[in-house]
Design a protein around this motif. Structure first.
Motif, short mmCIF file in Angstrom:
data_model
loop_
_atom_site.label_atom_id
_atom_site.label_comp_id
_atom_site.label_asym_id
_atom_site.label_seq_id
_atom_site.Cartn_x
_atom_site.Cartn_y
_atom_site.Cartn_z
N ALA A 1 0.52 -0.96 -0.04
CA ALA A 1 -0.17 0.25 -0.05
C ALA A 1 0.82 0.97 0.00
O ALA A 1 0.70 1.70 -0.09
CB ALA A 1 -0.82 0.23 1.46
N ALA A 2 1.81 1.09 0.89
CA ALA A 2 2.68 2.53 0.35
C ALA A 2 3.25 2.96 -0.88
O ALA A 2 4.18 4.33 -0.85
CB ALA A 2 4.26 2.28 1.20
N GLN A 3 3.40 1.75 -1.91
CA GLN A 3 3.98 1.62 -3.04
C GLN A 3 2.89 2.44 -3.60
O GLN A 3 3.14 3.15 -4.41
CB GLN A 3 4.89 0.89 -3.55
N THR A 4 1.95 2.03 -3.41
CA THR A 4 0.34 2.92 -3.85
C THR A 4 1.03 4.84 -3.90
O THR A 4 0.74 5.68 -4.74
CB THR A 4 -0.66 2.30 -4.02
N ALA A 5 1.16 4.70 -2.38
CA ALA A 5 1.28 6.47 -2.51
C ALA A 5 2.12 6.81 -2.82
O ALA A 5 2.46 7.73 -3.92
CB ALA A 5 1.16 6.88 -0.51
N GLU A 6 3.07 6.20 -3.37
CA GLU A 6 4.46 6.27 -3.84
C GLU A 6 4.22 6.96 -5.27
O GLU A 6 4.29 7.85 -5.79
CB GLU A 6 5.58 5.56 -3.37
N GLY B 1 1.03 7.25 -6.56
CA GLY B 1 -0.18 9.18 -6.31
C GLY B 1 -1.10 7.95 -7.36
O GLY B 1 -1.66 9.15 -8.01
N ILE B 2 -1.55 6.83 -7.22
CA ILE B 2 -2.98 6.54 -7.52
C ILE B 2 -3.64 6.47 -6.23
O ILE B 2 -3.74 6.88 -5.38
CB ILE B 2 -3.29 5.04 -7.95
N SER B 3 -5.32 6.34 -6.79
CA SER B 3 -6.13 6.62 -5.82
C SER B 3 -6.25 5.95 -4.24
O SER B 3 -6.86 6.45 -3.46
CB SER B 3 -7.37 6.45 -6.40
N GLY B 4 -5.90 4.65 -4.54
CA GLY B 4 -5.94 3.96 -2.79
C GLY B 4 -5.77 2.33 -3.35
O GLY B 4 -4.99 2.46 -4.10
N VAL B 5 -6.49 1.55 -2.27
CA VAL B 5 -5.92 0.14 -2.73
C VAL B 5 -7.78 -0.91 -2.98
O VAL B 5 -8.38 -0.03 -2.43
CB VAL B 5 -5.34 0.09 -0.54
N VAL B 6 -7.36 -2.02 -3.07
CA VAL B 6 -8.33 -3.16 -2.93
C VAL B 6 -7.89 -3.16 -1.40
O VAL B 6 -6.91 -3.75 -1.55
CB VAL B 6 -9.05 -3.48 -3.91
N ALA B 7 -8.41 -4.12 -0.45
CA ALA B 7 -7.26 -4.97 0.73
C ALA B 7 -8.27 -5.59 1.49
O ALA B 7 -10.17 -5.25 1.05
CB ALA B 7 -6.62 -4.27 1.34
N SER B 8 -8.35 -6.50 2.39
CA SER B 8 -9.38 -7.18 3.76
C SER B 8 -10.10 -6.22 4.15
O SER B 8 -9.16 -4.91 4.86
CB SER B 8 -9.13 -8.59 3.65
N PRO B 9 -11.05 -6.52 4.69
CA PRO B 9 -11.24 -5.82 6.03
C PRO B 9 -10.78 -5.32 6.93
O PRO B 9 -9.84 -4.35 8.00
CB PRO B 9 -13.00 -5.73 6.54
N GLN B 10 -10.06 -6.53 7.30
CA GLN B 10 -8.96 -6.63 8.33
C GLN B 10 -7.90 -6.17 8.26
O GLN B 10 -7.16 -5.65 9.48
CB GLN B 10 -8.77 -8.43 8.49
N GLU B 11 -7.53 -5.26 6.83
CA GLU B 11 -5.96 -4.31 7.02
C GLU B 11 -6.66 -2.68 7.22
O GLU B 11 -5.67 -2.40 6.20
CB GLU B 11 -4.98 -4.90 5.84
N ALA B 12 -8.47 -3.12 7.01
CA ALA B 12 -8.76 -1.27 6.74
C ALA B 12 -8.05 -0.36 7.46
O ALA B 12 -7.65 1.04 7.02
CB ALA B 12 -10.03 -1.12 6.45
N ALA B 13 -7.77 -1.09 8.94
CA ALA B 13 -7.71 0.16 10.14
C ALA B 13 -6.19 0.48 9.43
O ALA B 13 -6.18 1.77 9.67
CB ALA B 13 -7.93 0.03 11.23
N ALA B 14 -5.55 0.18 9.30
CA ALA B 14 -3.60 0.41 9.00
C ALA B 14 -3.92 1.31 7.94
O ALA B 14 -2.70 2.09 8.22
CB ALA B 14 -2.68 -1.30 9.21
N LEU C 1 -2.25 4.72 7.84
CA LEU C 1 -0.48 5.00 6.37
C LEU C 1 -1.28 5.63 4.86
O LEU C 1 -0.66 6.74 5.29
CB LEU C 1 -0.53 3.74 5.74
N LEU C 2 -2.41 5.62 4.96
CA LEU C 2 -3.03 6.90 3.21
C LEU C 2 -3.50 7.84 3.72
O LEU C 2 -3.79 8.50 3.11
CB LEU C 2 -3.42 5.78 2.39
N GLY C 3 -4.45 7.61 5.14
CA GLY C 3 -4.77 9.37 5.13
C GLY C 3 -6.18 8.94 4.71
O GLY C 3 -7.12 7.97 4.35
N PRO C 4 -7.42 10.73 4.98
CA PRO C 4 -8.79 10.45 5.31
C PRO C 4 -9.10 10.11 3.66
O PRO C 4 -10.61 9.17 3.60
CB PRO C 4 -8.99 11.45 5.64
N ASP C 5 -8.23 10.72 2.57
CA ASP C 5 -8.78 11.03 1.54
C ASP C 5 -8.55 9.71 0.48
O ASP C 5 -8.90 9.54 -0.73
CB ASP C 5 -7.92 11.76 0.35
#
Length: 246
Positions: free
Chosen positions: A155-160, A162-175, A179-183
């Protein structure tokens, strides 16, 4: 953490996965029109029908999450993203393991395709670890990191990139929200209402749990599409989410 999506109606944050043939998908869309805003078109439907199915649902007023999980050299992913965006898709996906340069190319393609379509640039989402994978299945592929650490690293690489976000399981959503912020878009498959069958999903949560963890959108397939009354099933999930958000 509060997110930029919290003021959006809960029903507009539920994406219905149409993993079926075209006739069934159209019949489901007929029923869900006026209830669901988002439909997900994955490989099963897209490979059978192509861009025409995206364009048809767009004409009917739906938002389309085109989930084709691009993973190739940057040049190919740029072209694929451009074609996907030009069809009118509102979200598209690529595998984060393709690397930062590949994701940057996907973002460029999405911008180019949106210009051709004449609409907004679609949300570009990086697939971290598939929700069907258990920690043991991930380790068997040769990944040494524990599964949650692998998700965060990708996920940190998606921020690097410059894409919009991620697809991940709900179990990782809080972390990931931390990491990625409110937007950032955090789209979570593997969502099952309490008591629903898990199917081939491994890392799951209820709709309310996914939102509470920071998901911007949830993807729900079989609990809606295989229900005796898909509209009632969709409305029940939306009502649960609205209640949980109060």
């Amino acid at each position: 953490m509060l997110t930029s999506f919290d003021n959006i109606p809960a029903a507009d944050r539920v994406i219905v996965a149409l993993d079926c043939d075209a006739w069934e998908a159209i019949a489901l869309a007929d029923k869900l029109e006026g209830h669901a805003k988002w439909l997900k078109i994955g490989m099963t439907l897209y490979y059978a029908e192509g861009p025409a199915i995206v364009k048809m649902f767009k004409r009917r007023g739906f938002n389309v999450f085109l989930d084709l999980k691009f993973h190739d050299i940057p040049h190919q992913v740029q072209g694929a993203a451009r074609s996907a965006a030009a069809s009118g898709a509102d979200m598209l996906t690529m595998h984060t393991v393709g690397g930062v340069a590949m994701m940057e190319a996907g973002q460029r393609g999405a911008v180019e395709g949106a210009g051709e379509y004449g609409g907004e640039v679609p949300a570009t989402l990086g697939i971290t670890v598939l929700t069907s994978m258990s920690p043991e299945a991930l380790a068997a592929t040769g990944v040494a990191r524990p599964l949650p650490e692998q998700v965060v690293a990708l996920a940190a690489q998606t921020a690097e990139a410059g894409i919009s976000g991620v697809v991940a399981s709900p179990q990782e959503a809080a972390a990931l929200r931390e990491l990625l912020g409110p937007d950032a878009y955090i789209v979570t498959p593997g969502v099952r209402p309490a008591g629903a069958a898990l199917g081939d999903q491994s890392r799951v949560a209820t709709p309310a749990q996914a939102f509470e963890a920071g998901a911007s959108h949830i993807v729900v397939g079989r609990p809606i599409t295989e229900a005796a009354d898909p509209v009632a099933a969709f409305d029940a999930i939306a009502a649960e989410l609205e209640s949980a958000s109060r």
